[in-house]
Motif scaffolding. Structure first.
Motif, PDB file in Angstrom:
ATOM      1  N   PHE A 143       0.774  -1.030  -0.052  1.00 47.45           N
ATOM      2  CA  PHE A 143      -0.209  -0.021  -0.099  1.00 47.45           C
ATOM      3  C   PHE A 143       0.872   1.326  -0.015  1.00 47.45           C
ATOM      4  O   PHE A 143       0.646   2.292  -0.824  1.00 47.45           O
ATOM      5  N   PHE A 144       1.980   1.231   1.013  1.00 51.25           N
ATOM      6  CA  PHE A 144       2.773   2.519   1.094  1.00 51.25           C
ATOM      7  C   PHE A 144       3.407   2.601  -0.384  1.00 51.25           C
ATOM      8  O   PHE A 144       3.668   3.841  -0.867  1.00 51.25           O
ATOM      9  N   ILE A 145       3.894   1.620  -1.049  1.00 56.15           N
ATOM     10  CA  ILE A 145       4.761   1.525  -2.427  1.00 56.15           C
ATOM     11  C   ILE A 145       3.723   2.260  -3.283  1.00 56.15           C
ATOM     12  O   ILE A 145       4.106   3.241  -4.308  1.00 56.15           O
ATOM     13  N   SER A 232       5.706   8.230 -11.730  1.00 56.81           N
ATOM     14  CA  SER A 232       4.718   7.407 -11.012  1.00 56.81           C
ATOM     15  C   SER A 232       5.211   6.169 -10.616  1.00 56.81           C
ATOM     16  O   SER A 232       4.660   5.693  -9.778  1.00 56.81           O
ATOM     17  N   VAL A 233       6.498   5.764 -11.115  1.00 57.38           N
ATOM     18  CA  VAL A 233       6.928   4.621 -10.801  1.00 57.38           C
ATOM     19  C   VAL A 233       8.200   4.738  -9.958  1.00 57.38           C
ATOM     20  O   VAL A 233       8.798   3.628  -9.562  1.00 57.38           O
ATOM     21  N   ASP A 234       8.491   5.838  -9.400  1.00 53.24           N
ATOM     22  CA  ASP A 234       9.653   6.183  -8.609  1.00 53.24           C
ATOM     23  C   ASP A 234       9.119   6.228  -7.107  1.00 53.24           C
ATOM     24  O   ASP A 234       8.483   6.887  -6.764  1.00 53.24           O
ATOM     25  N   SER A 235       9.715   5.231  -6.426  1.00 55.85           N
ATOM     26  CA  SER A 235       9.299   5.121  -4.855  1.00 55.85           C
ATOM     27  C   SER A 235      10.363   5.713  -4.161  1.00 55.85           C
ATOM     28  O   SER A 235      10.199   5.432  -3.011  1.00 55.85           O
ATOM     29  N   THR A 236      11.071   6.581  -4.615  1.00 56.25           N
ATOM     30  CA  THR A 236      12.255   7.375  -3.932  1.00 56.25           C
ATOM     31  C   THR A 236      11.341   8.139  -2.639  1.00 56.25           C
ATOM     32  O   THR A 236      12.126   8.222  -1.529  1.00 56.25           O
ATOM     33  N   ALA A 237      10.286   8.744  -2.890  1.00 59.62           N
ATOM     34  CA  ALA A 237       9.683   9.489  -2.103  1.00 59.62           C
ATOM     35  C   ALA A 237       9.257   8.738  -0.815  1.00 59.62           C
ATOM     36  O   ALA A 237       9.373   9.223   0.482  1.00 59.62           O
TER      37      ALA A 237
END
Length: 606
Positions: A143-145, A232-237
């Motif tokens: 969910f977080f991802i 939108s596919v960047d999970s760095t945040a």
């Protein structure tokens, strides 16, 4: 309570469906997700599983848990499995650039926490059911991802605070597992069996239906949503948010786990291992987190080094050593830096002192017991031995590099003399550390007593390419920094004598022998980004250029075979470069290979 009364109560609670009806709706929800689309599922049916988890009516203000926690375990697991399917499908579709619109809408609604589901997932960390804990942690991480920077910080603060407050290993493991899964997530991790023809292509709405049919992204009749934002596919945040939440509690958490390890009991094994793995993942270059975000996580390592003793089992040793090796990321980072950060240098010094003065290697639980001669049978813990050997080599390399960097700009004669004095002291310490390492390894492994470290290091890591190449870089840099340095005395260049302990030439000869003199192996290592072989070969060829006579002596009767490998490697590189197929500028390697080849041809002519 009669049926009409039960129905009235369900309506008051916002859940106008029976248990059997709810189970049926969850099953339909899961089947739809397996079909990668929710478009065919009626809105009323789609909402029921989520509405049914809403908290009780406002008249029941004393309830501390949502209804989800009160379901029977099988029903909870089925619901959590549905959530996991939803989030994982959303992540995969988002990565491919094409999503089922209803899947996106449901995820967006959940990100607004309309029914309090996220809080209830966090509340499930209090359960003692290990299956629910595992499934809930996976669903929460996914969910977080998928929500990324829309994740509420209060959720992460609640998780990390519970980690500080609790002494229950299961609850610790829940939170650690959630954060670890987020930090280790790879944005473009597509399984080889899946069709990846559209993984990097943004589909237009007009071609979405036909393309989705062939790539199995979504069914043909799905109402799709094209994702055109590359970020939108960047999970760095979300990774940064998780790290920030941990950072606020980090000192307390490290102290907590120091205490646990200081009086270690097996019930904490999973929590301790996950904590150490999470720590390692945060500082790993693979996590792609900024130095600023992770600087704090390089501190408070000293106590962990002191915990490497016979009271800690081998499995914990392995994970501690994995963490230390990640801090001392020599081949990928530290070897390339002119000025080394204080934190890895401090750790390196501590490891060197622990080996030299505190007999750290004597406590190695190699044979499933306390110390090198502990009880148990079998071949012993090979991975553990590999990790401690690599850690010692890294610590020595960092110590040597830091000392030379600190005094490399000395221009006055008195400062140069001080440099020689400093290096002489360090050389004695390093020799003692390497002597103890050599003795430890030969006690545990069937190496010939006369085989120098420069050769057995290749055999030690023969099944681990990344360890092998990094270990070879460490040995080369230490040898050049200490044993093969040259100085000017009375206007005369003084070259220090050949030392077989860390002879770079002996290491390379052993290496090419281990790969059966196959130049294709060297070429593969050069092309791959999985090891630091480019760095190693560049520095080794420079060393050979300066020490050709020593190289010839070490090769002995194998000189022709060794040089044939290098010549064939040069020809293979030339062919790729001529076709513009080499992935980066390889010219520095080519120049050095040609120079070494000219030395070899000159010897043949003479």
């Amino acid at each position: 309570m009669d049926e009409p009364a039960k129905k009235k109560q369900r309506i008051l609670n916002g859940n106008d469906c029976s248990d059997d009806e709810l189970v049926n709706e969850i099953e339909i929800f899961q089947k739809s997700l397996l079909g990668q689309c929710l478009c065919e599922m009626p809105e009323s049916s789609l909402r029921k599983p989520f509405v049914s988890t809403s908290r009780a009516s406002t008249t029941d203000i004393n309830r501390t848990h949502g209804i989800l926690a009160e379901w029977n375990p099988d029903r909870i697991l089925e619901f959590l499995s549905g959530l996991q399917l939803l989030f994982d499908l959303a992540i995969k579709q988002n990565t491919r650039g094409l999503m089922c619109r209803r899947v996106a809408e449901v995820c967006e609604a959940l990100s607004r926490n309309e029914h309090g589901i996220i809080d209830q997932l966090i509340d499930l960390s209090n359960t003692h059911n290990k299956y629910i804990l595992y499934t809930a942690s996976r669903a929460l991480a996914s969910f977080f991802i998928i929500t990324k920077d829309n994740t509420e910080e209060i959720w992460l603060d609640k998780l990390t605070q519970s980690l500080v407050n609790t002494n229950l290993p299961s609850q610790m493991l829940f939170t650690l597992d959630v954060v670890k899964r987020v930090v280790e997530h790879k944005d473009y991790d597509i399984h080889p069996s899946e069709d990846d023809t559209t993984s990097t292509t943004i589909l237009s709405s007009s071609s979405a239906a036909s393309s989705s049919s062939s790539s199995s992204l979504v069914p043909i009749n799905c109402n799709t949503l094209v994702i055109s934002d590359p970020e939108s596919v960047d999970s760095t945040a979300i990774k940064a948010l998780c790290v920030k939440a941990l950072e606020k509690k980090w000192s307390l958490l490290v102290d907590k786990f120091d205490t646990i390890l200081g009086s270690y009991t097996p019930q904490y094994e999973s929590a301790v291992i996950t904590f150490l793995d999470l720590w390692e993942s945060i500082i790993s270059v693979k996590a792609n987190l900024s130095v600023i975000d992770t600087k704090l996580f390089y501190s408070k390592l000293d106590n962990l080094v002191r915990l490497l003793n016979g009271n800690v089992p081998g499995i914990i040793w392995r994970h501690l050593l994995g963490l230390f090796n990640e801090v001392l990321c020599y081949g990928s980072t530290l070897a390339l830096q002119d000025i080394l950060p204080d934190e890895p240098c401090s750790l390196a010094h501590l490891i060197v002192r622990a080996v030299k003065d505190c007999r750290l290697l004597d406590g190695l639980p190699y044979r499933h017991g306390s110390g090198r001669f502990g009880g148990g049978t079998g071949d012993g813990d090979g991975p553990l031995l590999q990790k401690i050997v690599l850690l010692v080599l890294k610590s020595v390399a960092v110590t040597v590099k830091e000392t030379r960097s600190d005094t490399s700009d000395s221009s006055l004669e008195s400062e140069a003399d001080d440099l020689d004095d400093d290096m002489a002291v360090i050389e004695r310490s390093i020799r003692e550390v390497l002597r103890q390492l050599d003795q430890c390894v030969k006690t545990l492994m069937p190496f010939h007593p006369e085989m120098p470290l420069s050769q057995w290091v290749v055999q030690m890591f023969h099944d681990q390419d990344d360890f092998l190449i990094e270990g070879m870089v460490c040995c080369l840099d230490v040898a050049v920094g200490l044993f093969y340095r040259s100085t000017i005395q009375n206007n005369t260049m003084i070259q220090y004598p050949h030392d077989p302990m860390l002879s770079p030439s002996l290491t390379f000869v052993q290496f090419v022998r281990t790969v059966s003199h196959d130049p294709d192996v060297l070429l593969d290592l050069l092309v791959s980004n999985e090891t630091c072989f480019l760095l190693y070969l560049l520095r080794f060829l420079k060393y050979v250029k300066r020490n050709w006579g020593e190289f010839v002596t070490c090769c002995g009767r194998e000189l022709d075979d060794t040089m044939t490998v290098l010549i064939r490697l040069r020809l293979a590189i030339d062919r790729l470069v001529s076709k513009a197929l080499f992935p980066y500028n390889i010219n520095p390697i080519l120049r050095l290979l040609r120079e070494c080849e000219s030395f070899y041809e000159g010897d043949i002519d003479n």
